[in-house]
Scaffold this active site. Structure first.
Site, PDB file in Angstrom:
ATOM      1  CE  LYS A  10      -3.898  -2.344   2.257  1.00 13.50           C
ATOM      2  NZ  LYS A  10      -4.881  -2.348   3.359  1.00 13.50           N
ATOM      3  CE1 TYR A  50      -9.318  -2.984   0.548  1.00 13.74           C
ATOM      4  CE2 TYR A  50      -8.578  -0.990  -0.560  1.00 13.74           C
ATOM      5  CZ  TYR A  50      -8.302  -2.101   0.206  1.00 13.74           C
ATOM      6  OH  TYR A  50      -7.016  -2.343   0.637  1.00 13.74           O
ATOM      7  CG  ASN A 113      -3.799  -2.491   6.951  1.00 11.42           C
ATOM      8  OD1 ASN A 113      -3.731  -1.986   5.833  1.00 11.42           O
ATOM      9  ND2 ASN A 113      -4.729  -3.349   7.294  1.00 11.42           N
ATOM     10  CG  HIS A 116      -5.145  -6.468  -0.210  1.00 19.15           C
ATOM     11  ND1 HIS A 116      -6.393  -6.457   0.377  1.00 19.15           N
ATOM     12  CD2 HIS A 116      -5.218  -7.361  -1.250  1.00 19.15           C
ATOM     13  CE1 HIS A 116      -7.195  -7.293  -0.283  1.00 19.15           C
ATOM     14  NE2 HIS A 116      -6.506  -7.848  -1.276  1.00 19.15           N
ATOM     15  CD  GLU A 127      -8.778  -9.197  -3.511  1.00 15.10           C
ATOM     16  OE1 GLU A 127      -9.487  -8.621  -2.678  1.00 15.10           O
ATOM     17  OE2 GLU A 127      -7.702  -9.777  -3.202  1.00 15.10           O
TER      18      GLU A 127
HETATM   19  O1  CDP Z   1      -6.993  -6.142   4.664  1.00 13.27           O
HETATM   20  P1  CDP Z   1      -7.754  -7.169   5.463  1.00 13.27           P
HETATM   21  O2  CDP Z   1      -8.393  -8.237   4.607  1.00 13.27           O
HETATM   22  O3  CDP Z   1      -6.904  -7.742   6.560  1.00 13.27           O
HETATM   23  O4  CDP Z   1      -8.926  -6.388   6.236  1.00 13.27           O
HETATM   24  P2  CDP Z   1     -10.411  -5.995   5.773  1.00 13.27           P
HETATM   25  O5  CDP Z   1     -11.290  -6.184   6.963  1.00 13.27           O
HETATM   26  O6  CDP Z   1     -10.790  -6.699   4.516  1.00 13.27           O
HETATM   27  O7  CDP Z   1     -10.309  -4.434   5.503  1.00 13.27           O
HETATM   28  C1  CDP Z   1      -9.761  -3.916   4.319  1.00 13.27           C
HETATM   29  C2  CDP Z   1      -8.922  -2.724   4.677  1.00 13.27           C
HETATM   30  O8  CDP Z   1      -9.769  -1.683   5.188  1.00 13.27           O
HETATM   31  C3  CDP Z   1      -7.904  -2.951   5.800  1.00 13.27           C
HETATM   32  O9  CDP Z   1      -6.726  -3.596   5.346  1.00 13.27           O
HETATM   33  C4  CDP Z   1      -7.660  -1.533   6.280  1.00 13.27           C
HETATM   34  O10 CDP Z   1      -6.761  -0.839   5.430  1.00 13.27           O
HETATM   35  C5  CDP Z   1      -9.062  -0.920   6.161  1.00 13.27           C
HETATM   36  N1  CDP Z   1      -9.814  -0.945   7.442  1.00 13.27           N
HETATM   37  C6  CDP Z   1      -9.926   0.220   8.199  1.00 13.27           C
HETATM   38  O11 CDP Z   1      -9.400   1.265   7.799  1.00 13.27           O
HETATM   39  N2  CDP Z   1     -10.617   0.212   9.394  1.00 13.27           N
HETATM   40  C7  CDP Z   1     -11.188  -0.914   9.830  1.00 13.27           C
HETATM   41  N3  CDP Z   1     -11.863  -0.899  10.997  1.00 13.27           N
HETATM   42  C8  CDP Z   1     -11.095  -2.109   9.093  1.00 13.27           C
HETATM   43  C9  CDP Z   1     -10.392  -2.083   7.893  1.00 13.27           C
HETATM   44 MG    MG Z   2      -9.951  -8.110   3.231  1.00 12.77          MG
END
Ligand code: CDP
Ligand code: MG
Length: 152
Positions: A10, A50, A113, A116, A127
């Site tokens: 990212k 997303y 974070n 991805h 994806e």
């Molecule tokens: O990336 P990952 O699959 O681990 O998490 P996700 O639940 O699919 O969320 C996608 C992305 O949204 C995360 O990697 C974060 O960058 C963001 N996110 C956030 O900003 N705040 C949250 N409470 C949850 C996710």
């Molecule tokens: Mg995810």
């Protein structure tokens, strides 16, 4: 069974000059890089990628962040690649991500974070198709692949 998974570094990691160190984690685990693209994601691509988060309160910040600078889209291949890449990345929230994982070592606050990775084989297919033409993905064997499988 060999799998392909979609991984993205990212923009926060790009601006912190972490690209090389992050790629080393997947590479040294033994996954094989079969596709890679450096780009600034368009809003349209970010919204498609997303889409499942559309109704979440963090969605606007997430799309702004992910389109704010260069990101590296990659396809990594290997046995259990989907689960392996998620394990290398660590938990979504960097507070919970264990030291030794990418997010545990370099993440601090959401949505920044660092990386991805696809959460299932179906998601990986979707994806990968969103970011790459199949023609731009490589199929190859490493020189050392297969020697353990030689029939005695
Ligand atoms: O990336 P990952 O699959 O681990 O998490 P996700 O639940 O699919 O969320 C996608 C992305 O949204 C995360 O990697 C974060 O960058 C963001 N996110 C956030 O900003 N705040 C949250 N409470 C949850 C996710
Ligand atoms: Mg995810």
């Amino acid at each position: 069974m060999s799998e392909r998974t979609f991984v993205m570094i990212k923009p926060d990691a790009f601006s912190r000059r972490l690209i090389g160190r992050i790629m080393t984690r997947y590479e040294s685990k033994g996954l094989k890089l079969v596709g890679m693209k450096l780009q600034v994601m368009s809003r349209q691509l970010a919204e498609q990628h997303y889409a499942e988060h559309r109704d979440q309160p963090y969605y606007g910040d997430l799309v702004n962040f992910i389109t704010s600078g260069p990101s590296v889209a990659m396809v990594w291949e290997g046995p259990n690649a989907v689960e392996i890449a998620r394990a290398i990345n660590g938990a979504t929230n960097s507070v919970e991500a264990k030291p030794g994982t990418i997010r545990g070592d370099w993440g601090l606050t959401l949505p920044r974070n660092v990386v991805h990775a696809s959460d299932s084989l179906d998601t990986a297919k979707r994806e990968i198709d969103l970011f790459f033409d199949e023609a731009n993905l490589l199929s190859y064997a490493m020189p050392d692949e297969g020697w353990l499988c030689v029939k005695m």
